[in-house]
Design a protein around this motif. Structure first.
Motif, PDB file in Angstrom:
ATOM      1  N   LEU A  15       0.829  -1.206   0.000  1.00  0.00           N
ATOM      2  CA  LEU A  15       0.000   0.000   0.000  1.00  0.00           C
ATOM      3  C   LEU A  15       0.865   1.259   0.000  1.00  0.00           C
ATOM      4  CD1 LEU A  15      -2.899  -0.959   2.426  1.00  0.00           C
ATOM      5  CD2 LEU A  15      -3.026  -0.630  -0.034  1.00  0.00           C
ATOM      6  N   GLU A  16       1.983   1.223   0.731  1.00  0.00           N
ATOM      7  CA  GLU A  16       2.880   2.384   0.736  1.00  0.00           C
ATOM      8  C   GLU A  16       3.490   2.620  -0.641  1.00  0.00           C
ATOM      9  OE1 GLU A  16       5.802   2.069   3.796  1.00  0.00           O
ATOM     10  OE2 GLU A  16       4.490   2.975   5.287  1.00  0.00           O
ATOM     11  N   ARG A  17       3.731   1.546  -1.398  1.00  0.00           N
ATOM     12  CA  ARG A  17       4.280   1.684  -2.745  1.00  0.00           C
ATOM     13  C   ARG A  17       3.204   2.084  -3.749  1.00  0.00           C
ATOM     14  NH1 ARG A  17       6.781  -3.343  -1.316  1.00  0.00           N
ATOM     15  NH2 ARG A  17       5.206  -4.397  -2.570  1.00  0.00           N
ATOM     16  N   GLY A  18       1.942   2.095  -3.312  1.00  0.00           N
ATOM     17  CA  GLY A  18       0.849   2.466  -4.203  1.00  0.00           C
ATOM     18  C   GLY A  18       0.249   1.293  -4.937  1.00  0.00           C
ATOM     19  N   GLU A  19       0.555   0.094  -4.515  1.00  0.00           N
ATOM     20  CA  GLU A  19       0.014  -1.107  -5.148  1.00  0.00           C
ATOM     21  C   GLU A  19      -1.195  -1.600  -4.350  1.00  0.00           C
ATOM     22  OE1 GLU A  19       3.250  -3.820  -5.006  1.00  0.00           O
ATOM     23  OE2 GLU A  19       4.558  -2.544  -6.202  1.00  0.00           O
TER      24      GLU A  19
END
Length: 150
Positions: free
Chosen positions: A74-78
């Protein structure tokens, strides 16, 4: 005061008022002054000491992040958060979610079908008086005090 602070104050005051009400009607087995004092102290600590300690710790409190694979993704935007995925599922399947919710609530309510209540003495066809509570019980004393006040 922020939202969390006002929520803590409201919850604490609600408990203190409820405990005070129990002492007013004479149910001393359920209340002690120490318990009300403990709730008051807990509210004061939650509003003063805890924020002060967190402010003193500063960013050091965030030093050790405990991240799962999902949180890292989620932090990587996935991907998407669980709440987003759940909301999408509910909006795509409202009838199914409603049916499952109704079935679950029905299952939870099933034990109430075997509930047996004593007949009311004013019910037509019932000629016996309902057993009265002993005049020494706390509930009987509270009832007497309430009817005497009105």
């Amino acid at each position: 005061m922020g939202t969390a602070g006002s929520a803590v104050v409201f919850a604490g005051l609600t408990v203190v008022v409820a405990l005070s009400d129990l002492s007013v009607i004479g149910i001393h087995s359920l209340i002690s002054r120490g318990l009300a004092f403990a709730v008051t102290v807990a509210v004061v600590i939650a509003l003063t000491l805890l924020p002060a300690m967190l402010g003193f710790a500063g960013m050091r409190i965030m030093k050790y992040k405990l991240l799962t694979r999902r949180m890292k993704a989620l932090e990587r935007g996935e991907g998407q958060a669980l709440g987003v995925r759940w909301a999408q599922f509910v909006t795509r399947n409202p009838v199914k979610v409603h049916a499952v919710s109704e079935a679950g609530l029905t299952l939870l309510a099933l034990p109430a079908t075997s509930l047996r209540l004593a007949p009311c003495p004013t019910t037509p066809g019932v000629h016996q008086a309902a057993p009265s509570a002993s005049p020494t019980t706390p509930s009987a004393k509270a009832s007497d005090r309430a009817s005497a006040a009105h």
